[in-house]
Design a protein around this motif. Structure first.
Motif, PDB file in Angstrom:
ATOM      1  N   LEU A 195      -2.804  -5.827 -12.897  1.00 46.23           N
ATOM      2  CA  LEU A 195      -3.784  -6.506 -13.741  1.00 46.23           C
ATOM      3  C   LEU A 195      -4.677  -5.524 -14.486  1.00 46.23           C
ATOM      4  O   LEU A 195      -4.924  -5.670 -15.674  1.00 46.23           O
ATOM      5  N   ILE A 196      -5.181  -4.529 -13.762  1.00 50.35           N
ATOM      6  CA  ILE A 196      -6.111  -3.553 -14.346  1.00 50.35           C
ATOM      7  C   ILE A 196      -5.851  -2.191 -13.728  1.00 50.35           C
ATOM      8  O   ILE A 196      -5.724  -2.064 -12.515  1.00 50.35           O
ATOM      9  N   SER A 197      -5.811  -1.187 -14.558  1.00 53.42           N
ATOM     10  CA  SER A 197      -5.625   0.194 -14.110  1.00 53.42           C
ATOM     11  C   SER A 197      -6.815   0.628 -13.253  1.00 53.42           C
ATOM     12  O   SER A 197      -7.972   0.427 -13.629  1.00 53.42           O
ATOM     13  N   ASP A 198      -6.517   1.246 -12.101  1.00 54.23           N
ATOM     14  CA  ASP A 198      -7.586   1.775 -11.246  1.00 54.23           C
ATOM     15  C   ASP A 198      -8.439   2.783 -12.012  1.00 54.23           C
ATOM     16  O   ASP A 198      -9.656   2.829 -11.855  1.00 54.23           O
ATOM     17  N   ASP A 199      -7.779   3.595 -12.838  1.00 52.68           N
ATOM     18  CA  ASP A 199      -8.485   4.616 -13.609  1.00 52.68           C
ATOM     19  C   ASP A 199      -9.549   3.979 -14.500  1.00 52.68           C
ATOM     20  O   ASP A 199     -10.713   4.404 -14.507  1.00 52.68           O
ATOM     21  N   VAL A 200      -9.178   2.936 -15.231  1.00 57.39           N
ATOM     22  CA  VAL A 200     -10.129   2.274 -16.133  1.00 57.39           C
ATOM     23  C   VAL A 200     -11.214   1.570 -15.312  1.00 57.39           C
ATOM     24  O   VAL A 200     -12.408   1.681 -15.614  1.00 57.39           O
ATOM     25  N   TYR A 201     -10.803   0.879 -14.268  1.00 58.40           N
ATOM     26  CA  TYR A 201     -11.757   0.137 -13.433  1.00 58.40           C
ATOM     27  C   TYR A 201     -12.823   1.072 -12.869  1.00 58.40           C
ATOM     28  O   TYR A 201     -14.022   0.818 -13.003  1.00 58.40           O
ATOM     29  N   TYR A 202     -12.396   2.145 -12.210  1.00 56.26           N
ATOM     30  CA  TYR A 202     -13.356   3.041 -11.562  1.00 56.26           C
ATOM     31  C   TYR A 202     -14.140   3.886 -12.567  1.00 56.26           C
ATOM     32  O   TYR A 202     -15.274   4.264 -12.298  1.00 56.26           O
ATOM     33  N   SER A 203     -13.566   4.166 -13.720  1.00 60.32           N
ATOM     34  CA  SER A 203     -14.327   4.862 -14.764  1.00 60.32           C
ATOM     35  C   SER A 203     -15.483   3.979 -15.249  1.00 60.32           C
ATOM     36  O   SER A 203     -16.612   4.456 -15.418  1.00 60.32           O
ATOM     37  N   CYS A 204     -15.185   2.702 -15.448  1.00 60.64           N
ATOM     38  CA  CYS A 204     -16.256   1.760 -15.818  1.00 60.64           C
ATOM     39  C   CYS A 204     -17.260   1.623 -14.682  1.00 60.64           C
ATOM     40  O   CYS A 204     -18.476   1.621 -14.893  1.00 60.64           O
ATOM     41  N   ALA A 253     -10.295  -0.986   1.094  1.00 63.87           N
ATOM     42  CA  ALA A 253      -8.858  -0.679   1.074  1.00 63.87           C
ATOM     43  C   ALA A 253      -8.452  -0.109  -0.272  1.00 63.87           C
ATOM     44  O   ALA A 253      -7.801   0.936  -0.350  1.00 63.87           O
ATOM     45  N   TYR A 254      -8.857  -0.768  -1.357  1.00 61.03           N
ATOM     46  CA  TYR A 254      -8.452  -0.298  -2.682  1.00 61.03           C
ATOM     47  C   TYR A 254      -9.076   1.047  -3.023  1.00 61.03           C
ATOM     48  O   TYR A 254      -8.437   1.900  -3.626  1.00 61.03           O
ATOM     49  N   TYR A 255     -10.318   1.229  -2.619  1.00 59.56           N
ATOM     50  CA  TYR A 255     -10.978   2.517  -2.865  1.00 59.56           C
ATOM     51  C   TYR A 255     -10.207   3.634  -2.157  1.00 59.56           C
ATOM     52  O   TYR A 255      -9.891   4.660  -2.749  1.00 59.56           O
ATOM     53  N   TYR A 256      -9.874   3.408  -0.899  1.00 53.44           N
ATOM     54  CA  TYR A 256      -9.149   4.413  -0.116  1.00 53.44           C
ATOM     55  C   TYR A 256      -7.735   4.628  -0.659  1.00 53.44           C
ATOM     56  O   TYR A 256      -7.273   5.755  -0.786  1.00 53.44           O
ATOM     57  N   LEU A 257      -7.061   3.544  -1.001  1.00 59.50           N
ATOM     58  CA  LEU A 257      -5.666   3.646  -1.424  1.00 59.50           C
ATOM     59  C   LEU A 257      -5.498   4.322  -2.781  1.00 59.50           C
ATOM     60  O   LEU A 257      -4.405   4.778  -3.108  1.00 59.50           O
ATOM     61  N   CYS A 258      -6.576   4.410  -3.573  1.00 58.59           N
ATOM     62  CA  CYS A 258      -6.496   5.157  -4.840  1.00 58.59           C
ATOM     63  C   CYS A 258      -6.146   6.622  -4.587  1.00 58.59           C
ATOM     64  O   CYS A 258      -5.589   7.291  -5.451  1.00 58.59           O
ATOM     65  N   MET A 259      -6.468   7.100  -3.395  1.00 55.30           N
ATOM     66  CA  MET A 259      -6.225   8.515  -3.072  1.00 55.30           C
ATOM     67  C   MET A 259      -4.853   8.756  -2.467  1.00 55.30           C
ATOM     68  O   MET A 259      -4.395   9.883  -2.385  1.00 55.30           O
ATOM     69  N   GLU A 260      -4.188   7.686  -2.036  1.00 55.41           N
ATOM     70  CA  GLU A 260      -2.866   7.802  -1.406  1.00 55.41           C
ATOM     71  C   GLU A 260      -1.785   7.723  -2.483  1.00 55.41           C
ATOM     72  O   GLU A 260      -1.744   6.783  -3.251  1.00 55.41           O
ATOM     73  N   LYS A 261      -0.931   8.720  -2.529  1.00 54.69           N
ATOM     74  CA  LYS A 261       0.130   8.764  -3.542  1.00 54.69           C
ATOM     75  C   LYS A 261       1.438   8.138  -3.053  1.00 54.69           C
ATOM     76  O   LYS A 261       2.223   7.638  -3.845  1.00 54.69           O
ATOM     77  N   ASN A 262       1.669   8.140  -1.752  1.00 51.03           N
ATOM     78  CA  ASN A 262       2.913   7.627  -1.193  1.00 51.03           C
ATOM     79  C   ASN A 262       2.908   6.095  -1.233  1.00 51.03           C
ATOM     80  O   ASN A 262       2.090   5.448  -0.577  1.00 51.03           O
ATOM     81  N   VAL A 263       3.823   5.516  -2.012  1.00 48.05           N
ATOM     82  CA  VAL A 263       3.854   4.060  -2.219  1.00 48.05           C
ATOM     83  C   VAL A 263       4.134   3.314  -0.913  1.00 48.05           C
ATOM     84  O   VAL A 263       3.498   2.300  -0.624  1.00 48.05           O
ATOM     85  N   ALA A 264       5.078   3.815  -0.110  1.00 53.36           N
ATOM     86  CA  ALA A 264       5.404   3.154   1.163  1.00 53.36           C
ATOM     87  C   ALA A 264       4.195   3.161   2.087  1.00 53.36           C
ATOM     88  O   ALA A 264       3.904   2.166   2.763  1.00 53.36           O
ATOM     89  N   LYS A 265       3.477   4.269   2.112  1.00 52.30           N
ATOM     90  CA  LYS A 265       2.270   4.378   2.952  1.00 52.30           C
ATOM     91  C   LYS A 265       1.198   3.414   2.451  1.00 52.30           C
ATOM     92  O   LYS A 265       0.517   2.761   3.245  1.00 52.30           O
ATOM     93  N   LYS A 266       1.049   3.313   1.128  1.00 52.03           N
ATOM     94  CA  LYS A 266       0.085   2.366   0.548  1.00 52.03           C
ATOM     95  C   LYS A 266       0.389   0.945   1.013  1.00 52.03           C
ATOM     96  O   LYS A 266      -0.500   0.200   1.418  1.00 52.03           O
ATOM     97  N   ASP A 267       1.667   0.566   0.924  1.00 55.16           N
ATOM     98  CA  ASP A 267       2.072  -0.790   1.321  1.00 55.16           C
ATOM     99  C   ASP A 267       1.798  -1.027   2.803  1.00 55.16           C
ATOM    100  O   ASP A 267       1.322  -2.100   3.192  1.00 55.16           O
TER     101      ASP A 267
END
Length: 197
Positions: free
Chosen positions: A99-108, A165-179
């Protein structure tokens, strides 16, 4: 009346172009000139609709809120508890990222520390998300499929888990780990509601 609708459509078009440009270039690197270039229009058209980039950012936050409302869309059929589970599954999924890019969301979001109007907009956005979840909880209580003493407090608690969860998961690059992590957080929400996932 027709003129207002055309102006509203033009403003929406500009905000969408702003979002796409900010997603590609970063919010700080996005200028009126870059938005105009992406739209293939003269920058004066953007300035005719928005006084400056700050006004555009406020419109972008409204756009983010309207996008987030989609996470609450549910199938028309089913009970209130079915709808609540669908919403929870959507909330604790990567549908947010679509829905919305984390980059744009957190920059705002970072602008709340310098701009009281943006802080108010973000508070309004987050309060709205909580109210929408609370309304789903109330429907389930009325239906008799959920027992809660304080649905407002419960909605706030679930959102606290979700936001963390979303704040923390922005730092996790591994998709399987995120899930895997998101699934754990979702299970916590179901446990709070005493529901089976």
């Amino acid at each position: 009346m027709g003129r207002k609708n055309i102006k509203d459509l033009r403003r929406q078009e500009i905000v969408k172009a702003f979002y796409k440009t900010a997603k590609a270039e970063g919010l700080q690197n996005t200028s009126i000139a870059k938005i105009a270039e992406a739209m293939d229009v003269n920058p004066s058209l953007i300035l005719h609709n928005f006084k400056n980039k700050d006004e555009l950012v406020l419109a972008l936050i409204d756009y983010i809120l309207s996008r987030y409302q989609k996470i609450y869309s549910t199938q028309k059929d089913g009970t209130s508890i079915d709808h609540l589970k669908e919403v929870l599954n959507n909330l604790f999924s990567r549908k947010w990222n679509a829905l919305i890019s984390d980059d744009v969301y957190y920059s705002c979001y970072s602008l709340i520390f310098r701009n009281n109007v943006i802080r108010s907009k973000y508070k309004e956005l987050h309060d709205s998300l909580r109210v929408w979840l609370e309304s789903h909880l109330l429907e389930c209580i009325e239906e008799g499929s959920l027992k809660l003493e304080d649905p407002k407090r419960t909605a706030n608690l679930i959102y606290t888990i979700l936001e963390g969860a979303y704040y923390y998961l922005c730092m996790e690059k591994n998709v399987a780990k995120k899930d895997e992590i998101m699934e754990q957080y979702k299970q916590h929400a179901y446990d709070i509601l005493k529901l089976e996932a």
